[in-house]
Design a protein around this motif. Structure first.
Motif, mmCIF file in Angstrom:
data_model
loop_
_atom_site.group_PDB
_atom_site.id
_atom_site.type_symbol
_atom_site.label_atom_id
_atom_site.label_comp_id
_atom_site.label_asym_id
_atom_site.label_seq_id
_atom_site.Cartn_x
_atom_site.Cartn_y
_atom_site.Cartn_z
ATOM 1 N N ASP A 101 -7.641 3.844 -1.308
ATOM 2 C CA ASP A 101 -6.649 3.234 -2.197
ATOM 3 C C ASP A 101 -6.960 3.575 -3.650
ATOM 4 O O ASP A 101 -6.138 4.125 -4.372
ATOM 5 C CB ASP A 101 -6.629 1.714 -2.023
ATOM 6 N N ASN A 110 -22.462 -0.392 -0.645
ATOM 7 C CA ASN A 110 -21.257 0.416 -0.390
ATOM 8 C C ASN A 110 -20.729 1.073 -1.660
ATOM 9 O O ASN A 110 -19.858 1.934 -1.604
ATOM 10 C CB ASN A 110 -20.145 -0.466 0.206
ATOM 11 N N TYR A 121 -12.010 -0.378 -5.243
ATOM 12 C CA TYR A 121 -12.851 -0.567 -4.055
ATOM 13 C C TYR A 121 -14.261 -0.988 -4.475
ATOM 14 O O TYR A 121 -14.844 -1.914 -3.892
ATOM 15 C CB TYR A 121 -12.908 0.726 -3.247
ATOM 16 N N TYR A 140 -17.761 6.088 -7.864
ATOM 17 C CA TYR A 140 -16.608 5.197 -7.729
ATOM 18 C C TYR A 140 -16.346 4.462 -9.040
ATOM 19 O O TYR A 140 -15.233 4.388 -9.517
ATOM 20 C CB TYR A 140 -16.839 4.163 -6.628
ATOM 21 N N ARG A 179 0.820 -1.213 0.000
ATOM 22 C CA ARG A 179 0.000 0.000 0.000
ATOM 23 C C ARG A 179 0.857 1.268 0.000
ATOM 24 O O ARG A 179 0.548 2.245 -0.667
ATOM 25 C CB ARG A 179 -0.940 -0.018 1.196
ATOM 26 N N GLN A 213 -16.005 -4.511 -3.508
ATOM 27 C CA GLN A 213 -17.268 -4.620 -2.783
ATOM 28 C C GLN A 213 -18.291 -5.435 -3.575
ATOM 29 O O GLN A 213 -19.051 -6.224 -3.004
ATOM 30 C CB GLN A 213 -17.823 -3.225 -2.488
ATOM 31 N N GLN A 237 -11.509 -7.353 1.291
ATOM 32 C CA GLN A 237 -11.828 -6.402 2.364
ATOM 33 C C GLN A 237 -10.643 -5.512 2.726
ATOM 34 O O GLN A 237 -10.818 -4.483 3.390
ATOM 35 C CB GLN A 237 -12.319 -7.161 3.602
ATOM 36 N N LEU A 238 -9.442 -5.887 2.283
ATOM 37 C CA LEU A 238 -8.261 -5.052 2.525
ATOM 38 C C LEU A 238 -8.226 -3.828 1.608
ATOM 39 O O LEU A 238 -7.488 -2.876 1.865
ATOM 40 C CB LEU A 238 -6.982 -5.873 2.321
ATOM 41 N N ALA A 245 -4.360 -1.783 -4.495
ATOM 42 C CA ALA A 245 -5.762 -2.189 -4.558
ATOM 43 C C ALA A 245 -5.992 -3.194 -5.675
ATOM 44 O O ALA A 245 -6.680 -4.204 -5.505
ATOM 45 C CB ALA A 245 -6.646 -0.957 -4.749
ATOM 46 N N GLU A 292 -9.369 -0.490 0.380
ATOM 47 C CA GLU A 292 -10.094 0.633 0.961
ATOM 48 C C GLU A 292 -10.413 1.683 -0.094
ATOM 49 O O GLU A 292 -9.741 1.767 -1.126
ATOM 50 C CB GLU A 292 -9.273 1.266 2.094
ATOM 51 N N LEU A 293 -11.409 2.483 0.195
ATOM 52 C CA LEU A 293 -11.831 3.520 -0.741
ATOM 53 C C LEU A 293 -10.699 4.484 -1.043
ATOM 54 O O LEU A 293 -10.540 4.940 -2.178
ATOM 55 C CB LEU A 293 -13.036 4.274 -0.167
#
Length: 757
Positions: A280, A311, A285, A316, A242, A289, A274-275, A250, A277-278
């Motif tokens: 990233d 979500n 993301y 996005y 990251r 999701q 789940q690792l 991501a 993140e938005l």
């Protein structure tokens, strides 16, 4: 300006300026004076006294010191350019001679090139950057070479771009070296030089440029897995952290999760997703999701699935958002604990950009379910729509591998046409003729009289073999292009691969799988354009990293970023006998395996055997599964259709014949996706697959020309997606010509293995 008026200066600086101003050429000599004036200019710039700096730099003449004169002119140009007078700045920088100060000359040339690049004068910028040599200034040289590579790559001059980037070494500039190696790898992969691409990406070390390293590892992982090296690919993805690059991290996590899913490690895949993140990467993301929702749904965690889908926001990723809304809507109409027709309708509306046909159909069914008199009919129609969608899914070609096979069985499809049309599709660089677009032509030109009618007749149990010509449908007109698993078929050369009506005088164009939309990427039934929706974008499981950097190291858009090529799915036809229950799914025949593998021997379970026979046996198992799925679905379709017909008759008694007619039209529209996939059993030998597009003839993408030419164009380039060409026995005189126009794309032109005269 008097020094006393410069309030920002401290006492020590004032004293230094006074001492420098006392130096004159007459008392101290030209060189000493030039150095004093240069130091004055630098001091004034440091303290924000720009006009005084300009005056000091302007006092330096060439006769005082050529080296300092060049440096002063460079700084004068910088000041003028920063004030917006670009032309004057260019004029000043051009006054700097290489012989006066090679290093400053290099810096000036670099600046001139940058300004020209910004003005889109690319050719002149390339010439200026080309003036900079490594001996003059290594730092300016490598930056210029990087810039040259970017410009040449954008101009599609790939070879010279690679040469420019290859001039950059780690010793000169590790960070720029890493970026150059990344771009070299990207260009090589684009040209199918896989090993060279991997070598370039492996040259990048994390200490050189952590961002470029992360992106390179991501590309290495993607490339290795495509080659079947899953362990190597997984290790590369795991190298992306990251802190190195949020976006690459991501996407690497997404790839790792996809890998785990393919091996049924679903819980582990969820943890990896789940690792992401938005912060990233919003797109990754959203896709993560969505896939979490899919996996939770398969694990019967419906509420968890809905939460994951919700979500995802439109901003996005519009495609992921549309897919998520569609999934939520399907849950809300099928799950007894969560049934909510009103919310489902809202979600379907939000999904129409991606699921044009499905959303429209479901919304109309929901409207029926809300009315007591039509609720029973609506429930039957809902079952009919669901089974139609299932059958489309079964018939859509899947270009992923089966079992432990190295390559997909059905990864290539052939299209038979004339040498004249082939020439138009391929173009000719030497004659500067641009290739024509591939076309999907009107369904009314086909040679099957049962076209578009056989499915309904079978569902209605009509068992005769007489057909009337297909009516011209303006509202839902079908455009098709036909492909086959038989790449070198004498019969199809005689029927379709002919020139000037002479049998077996044409070509078989064999396309690779990437000419089509993979089943894994389908967001909806993209071949029905019922609403004025946007083009279907690439769907959930496809995240690629294909980027270069501009002359400041920032990401630049790819040529296709603004308008992605629209690829369409291709589906196998089903052959039905009008008078019996016989059916057959289009598929490869045994001969194609012997043509592909020849006398190759493989060892399976410790025994040597013919690879052709082995692959044919595995393929038969594969086709058996698909055939059984279709048979079950087809029986459900027939049963459900009878229920729908019964319900329509009931509606006639309660709401009248006009409502009955309206609902009958709706039933026909729901069957539309299957209508042109059903063919008469007499054509079974063709083993046809179809690319279909159904729309109104008033749509802008539909072209109508004099002479009854009615078609839509297909965007992907023919030349870039060919695997090979077979030339028919009566067209051998054209082989040398097609060999020549395809020599730069590694597409062999093979003579048909069939005999004919």
């Amino acid at each position: 300006m008097n020094i006393d008026d410069m309030e920002s200066l401290d006492e020590e600086t004032r004293k230094e300026i006074e001492e420098l101003r006392r130096i004159t050429p007459e008392k101290h000599g030209n060189a000493f004076f030039a150095q004093a004036q240069f130091n004055l200019g630098a001091t004034f710039i440091k303290n924000g006294n720009i006009e005084e700096a300009l005056e000091a730099f302007s006092n330096i003449q060439h006769l005082h010191s050529p080296k300092l004169y060049a440096a002063a002119q460079y700084h004068i140009g910088e000041i003028i350019e920063s004030n917006g007078d670009i032309e004057s700045a260019l004029s000043i920088w051009r006054n700097i001679n290489h012989s006066d100060n090679p290093e400053i000359y290099a810096a000036a040339q670099s600046y001139i090139g940058f300004v020209l690049f910004e003005k889109n004068d690319i050719e002149e910028a390339l010439l200026v950057w080309g003036n900079i040599t490594h001996a003059d200034a290594p730092e300016q040289y490598v930056q210029a070479q990087f810039n040259i590579g970017i410009c040449l790559s954008e101009k599609l001059n790939k070879e010279e771009a690679l040469l420019a980037w290859s001039n950059i070494t780690r010793l000169d500039d590790p960070e720029l070296y890493a970026q150059a190696q990344y771009n070299i790898g990207s260009n090589l992969l684009e040209r199918k030089h896989v090993e060279g691409a991997l070598l370039s990406w492996h040259n990048i070390e994390k200490k050189d440029n952590s961002e470029a390293y992360a992106k390179a590892q991501l590309r290495i992982g993607n490339t290795l897995t495509e080659q079947g090296d899953y362990q190597g690919g997984l290790l590369a993805w795991c190298n992306v952290e990251r802190l190195d690059d949020l976006e690459a991290y991501a996407k690497a996590q997404f790839k790792i999760a996809s890998f785990l899913i393919s091996f049924e490690y679903k819980q582990a895949a969820i943890k990896e997703l789940q690792l992401i993140e938005l912060m990233d990467d919003a797109e990754a993301y959203a896709k993560a999701q969505f896939n979490i929702g899919i996996l939770l749904g398969k694990n019967s965690d419906i509420k968890g699935a809905v939460k994951a889908f919700r979500n995802i926001k439109y901003e996005y990723d519009s495609s992921a958002y549309g897919n998520a809304q569609y999934r939520i809507a399907r849950i809300l109409i099928s799950n007894n604990d969560l049934t909510d027709y009103t919310s489902a309708k809202t979600c379907f509306e939000l999904a129409r950009e991606v699921f044009s046909y499905e959303a429209r159909s479901y919304i109309r069914i929901l409207e029926l379910l809300e009315v007591p008199e039509t609720k029973s009919f609506g429930l039957s129609l809902l079952d009919l729509l669901n089974i139609v969608l299932d059958i489309v899914d079964i018939l859509t070609l899947n270009f992923s591998k089966y079992a432990d096979e190295e390559k997909p069985f059905e990864r290539k499809l052939a299209h038979y046409t004339s040498t004249y049309t082939s020439n138009l599709l391929l173009g000719n660089d030497k004659n500067n003729t641009r290739p024509s677009s591939f076309r999907l032509n009107t369904i009314n030109n086909v040679n099957d009289p049962s076209e578009g009618q056989l499915l309904i007749r079978k569902l209605k149990d009509v068992k005769d073999n007489s057909f009337v010509p297909l009516a011209f449908d303006k509202k839902f007109h079908a455009f098709i292009s036909c492909f086959t698993f038989n790449h070198d078929s004498l019969n199809q050369f005689r029927l379709y691969g002919k020139q000037d009506n002479k049998e077996a005088s044409g070509m078989s164009l064999v396309f690779k799988k990437d000419f089509f939309q993979s089943k894994n990427l389908i967001g909806g039934i993209s071949y029905l354009s019922i609403d004025n929706t946007l083009k279907i974008t690439e769907a959930i499981s496809n995240i690629n990293v294909k980027e270069s950097h501009d002359i400041q190291g920032q990401k630049i858009k790819n040529e296709n970023d603004d308008q992605e090529l629209v690829r369409r799915s291709v589906m196998r036809c089903v052959y039905l006998d009008p008078t019996s229950d016989y059916f057959h799914l289009a598929q490869r025949n045994r001969l194609t395996f012997f043509r592909e593998f020849g006398d190759n021997i493989v060892i399976k379970n410790g025994t040597k055997q013919s690879q052709a026979e082995y692959e044919w046996g595995v393929y038969q198992e594969y086709i058996k599964i698909i055939t059984e799925k279709f048979e079950v679905a087809y029986q459900i379709l027939k049963t459900t259709y009878k229920e729908v017909e019964t319900e329509i008759n009931n509606v006639r008694f309660t709401l009248g014949s006009l409502k009955q007619k309206e609902l009958a039209i709706l039933v026909d529209e729901i069957l539309l996706p299957l209508k042109y996939l059903i063919k008469h059993s007499a054509f079974r030998e063709e083993q046809e697959c179809r690319m279909i597009y159904i729309t109104s003839i008033d749509r802008p993408e539909v072209t109508m020309e004099y002479g009854s030419f009615l078609y839509v164009e297909y965007e992907p380039s023919v030349k870039d997606h060919l695997d090979k060409i077979y030339i028919a026995p009566a067209a051998l005189q054209h082989k040398r010509y097609f060999d020549n126009i395809l020599k730069n794309v590694d597409v062999p032109v093979e003579v048909s293995g069939n005999v004919f005269r």
